[in-house]
Write a protein that holds these residues in place. Structure first.
Motif, PDB file in Angstrom:
ATOM      1  N   LEU A 137       1.639  -1.417  14.696  1.00  0.00           N
ATOM      2  CA  LEU A 137       2.823  -1.250  15.609  1.00  0.00           C
ATOM      3  C   LEU A 137       4.243  -1.328  15.223  1.00  0.00           C
ATOM      4  CD1 LEU A 137       2.708  -0.564  18.426  1.00  0.00           C
ATOM      5  CD2 LEU A 137       3.086  -2.722  19.338  1.00  0.00           C
ATOM      6  N   ARG A 138       4.446  -2.198  14.235  1.00  0.00           N
ATOM      7  CA  ARG A 138       5.820  -2.398  13.867  1.00  0.00           C
ATOM      8  C   ARG A 138       6.134  -1.026  12.804  1.00  0.00           C
ATOM      9  NH1 ARG A 138       5.242  -7.504  11.275  1.00  0.00           N
ATOM     10  NH2 ARG A 138       4.819  -6.817   8.996  1.00  0.00           N
ATOM     11  N   LYS A 139       5.144  -0.644  12.107  1.00  0.00           N
ATOM     12  CA  LYS A 139       5.392   0.496  11.285  1.00  0.00           C
ATOM     13  C   LYS A 139       5.738   1.888  12.277  1.00  0.00           C
ATOM     14  CE  LYS A 139       2.581  -0.163   6.996  1.00  0.00           C
ATOM     15  NZ  LYS A 139       1.363  -0.306   6.731  1.00  0.00           N
ATOM     16  N   LEU A 140       5.029   1.693  13.202  1.00  0.00           N
ATOM     17  CA  LEU A 140       5.013   2.939  14.355  1.00  0.00           C
ATOM     18  C   LEU A 140       6.439   2.869  14.635  1.00  0.00           C
ATOM     19  CD1 LEU A 140       3.001   4.996  14.960  1.00  0.00           C
ATOM     20  CD2 LEU A 140       2.606   3.690  16.909  1.00  0.00           C
ATOM     21  N   TYR A 141       6.850   1.629  15.122  1.00  0.00           N
ATOM     22  CA  TYR A 141       8.277   1.691  15.607  1.00  0.00           C
ATOM     23  C   TYR A 141       9.119   2.095  14.598  1.00  0.00           C
ATOM     24  CZ  TYR A 141       6.972  -1.152  19.744  1.00  0.00           C
ATOM     25  OH  TYR A 141       6.260  -1.494  20.788  1.00  0.00           O
ATOM     26  N   LEU A 142       9.157   1.644  13.422  1.00  0.00           N
ATOM     27  CA  LEU A 142      10.341   1.837  12.509  1.00  0.00           C
ATOM     28  C   LEU A 142      10.114   3.609  12.107  1.00  0.00           C
ATOM     29  CD1 LEU A 142       9.919  -1.052  10.097  1.00  0.00           C
ATOM     30  CD2 LEU A 142      11.884  -0.484  11.660  1.00  0.00           C
ATOM     31  N   VAL A 143       8.886   3.832  12.071  1.00  0.00           N
ATOM     32  CA  VAL A 143       8.959   5.680  11.965  1.00  0.00           C
ATOM     33  C   VAL A 143       9.619   6.341  12.578  1.00  0.00           C
ATOM     34  CG1 VAL A 143       7.162   7.457  11.688  1.00  0.00           C
ATOM     35  CG2 VAL A 143       6.662   5.323  10.327  1.00  0.00           C
ATOM     36  N   TYR A 144       9.491   5.892  14.020  1.00  0.00           N
ATOM     37  CA  TYR A 144      10.146   6.696  15.169  1.00  0.00           C
ATOM     38  C   TYR A 144      11.581   6.414  15.326  1.00  0.00           C
ATOM     39  CZ  TYR A 144       5.848   8.893  16.109  1.00  0.00           C
ATOM     40  OH  TYR A 144       4.838   9.891  15.895  1.00  0.00           O
TER      41      TYR A 144
END
Ligand SMILES: [Zn+2]
Length: 401
Positions: free
Chosen positions: A293-300
């Motif tokens: 989820l952390r990765k997802l947040y950062l990607v966006y």
């Protein structure tokens, strides 16, 4: 200054020879690494124009030069533009023809290596809109993404940033869990401020569900049951969930960028961006947010900043990146203490503000050195002192933001 924007158009898979496109991409990759190879059997027009691109190549690849030995390099293509008034621009024998008379795109021998093989596509409204704004599609690219063929159109526009008015739009970028906060500042006073974040519960739910189902699918796979009806059904469901999640986040990013750029443009504001994506990562780790989820947040979050800058440049909105602290007092520079509900308090001078609002005060301070003198009363009293001679604004008649 030349601003650029791009659009990806999925090509009809049945009308494209994937192997041919792969060969073209491999050839492009070689060209990027300074090899000039002439492959018999590939259209001369395409090979000729590829080597003519040498001077443009760095800016044509999306942001970065291709990694060595990877074949995922999109092929740059020249375009011919035919406008409604019969005027033409570009290369007459270009492989990509943009016809604004019939609003179609014609690809000549790009999708399949057959003489006079043409694929015709409808012109996306996005392209028509950008051209109306003064853009020109000088280049296109073709390539594969997840094994699907795409055409990318690169629109360029020469634009001079406007002279900013007395407005400033401050955009404080955090990872998505704490969102993006923006403040509209006029003559050194915050006239509107708002933290923005996507519907996190929905995002979390979708994410958790996809993780749970992936776990179940993993179990089936270990038992060798992934090819069963249930396995297939599960896999399809996971794919669908992920797609929904990505679409949701992407839509949110695009809409927010659009709104903020419009807001800045309308007020002829100078935009100040504080991109603390690096620190946000730390914050996310501290808050024990799961890695995925952390990765997802950062990607966006990164996508947000990238899109924001692209569009600000496109519309000639002047912008600056500036670090605006949220844990240091903007009045006396004393360390701030965080209270419940992300409220920051200064034990030295009494300054108090929501954490996401502190950067706005720092932005004011950087343009207005007398901030420390006037601000305390204003922050404590809640009412900005009105400049002399300025008629009082009645409720609802304030500036539209
Ligand atoms: Zn203070």
């Amino acid at each position: 200054m030349t601003a650029k924007r791009a659009i990806l158009i999925e090509l009809p898979k049945g009308r494209c020879d994937i192997e041919y496109i792969k060969r073209l991409m491999a050839l492009t990759n070689l060209a990027y690494r300074e090899y000039e190879v002439w492959i018999p059997g590939l259209p001369k027009t395409i090979q000729h124009q590829l080597y003519e691109f040498k001077n443009f190549k760095k800016r044509l690849v999306f942001g970065t030069t291709p990694k060595k030995w990877s074949a995922e390099t999109w092929l740059p293509l020249k375009t011919l533009r035919i406008y409604a008034n019969d005027s033409m621009k570009g290369d007459r024998v270009a492989p990509v023809v943009l016809d604004f008379k019939s609003n179609t795109i014609r690809l000549r021998q790009v999708c399949r290596n057959e003489p006079r093989y043409v694929v015709e596509l409808p012109m996306p409204k996005w392209v028509i809109d950008r051209v109306k704004e003064g853009g020109d599609v000088r280049f296109a690219m073709i390539g594969l993404k997840d094994d699907k063929p795409y055409l990318a159109l690169v629109v360029e526009r020469v634009v001079e940033p406007y002279q900013p008015s007395n407005y400033m739009l401050v955009i404080d970028v955090n990872a998505w869990n704490n969102g993006v906060a923006w403040g509209l500042i006029k003559d050194g006073f915050i006239i509107k401020w708002k933290p923005e974040r996507p519907n996190l519960r929905e995002v979390d739910n979708l994410y958790n569900l996809s993780v749970r189902l992936s776990g179940e699918y993993g179990k089936l796979k270990r038992l060798g049951f992934e090819k069963t009806e249930e396995g297939k059904r599960l896999r399809k469901k996971i794919k669908k969930l992920r797609k929904r999640l990505y679409t949701k986040l992407r839509d949110y990013v695009q809409k927010l960028v659009y709104r903020l750029v419009r807001k800045a443009f309308r007020h002829r504001a100078l935009v100040i961006i504080d991109d603390m994506t690096g620190e946000s990562r730390k914050e996310l780790i501290e808050e024990k947010i799961p890695t995925g989820l952390r990765k997802l947040y950062l990607v966006y979050t990164r996508m947000f900043v990238r899109l924001l800058v692209t569009q600000l440049e496109w519309y000639g909105v002047p912008y600056e990146f500036r670090r605006l602290p949220s844990t240091v007092c903007p009045v006396c520079e004393h360390e701030l203490t965080q209270e419940d509900g992300r409220v920051m308090v200064c034990t030295n001078c009494g300054f108090k503000a929501p954490r996401d609002k502190v950067p706005m005060y720092w932005a004011i301070r950087t343009i207005n050195p007398s901030f420390t003198k006037i601000s305390v009363a204003h922050i404590k009293g809640g009412q900005p002192p009105r400049p002399q001679g300025d008629p009082p604004t009645k409720g609802g008649k304030g500036p539209k933001v």
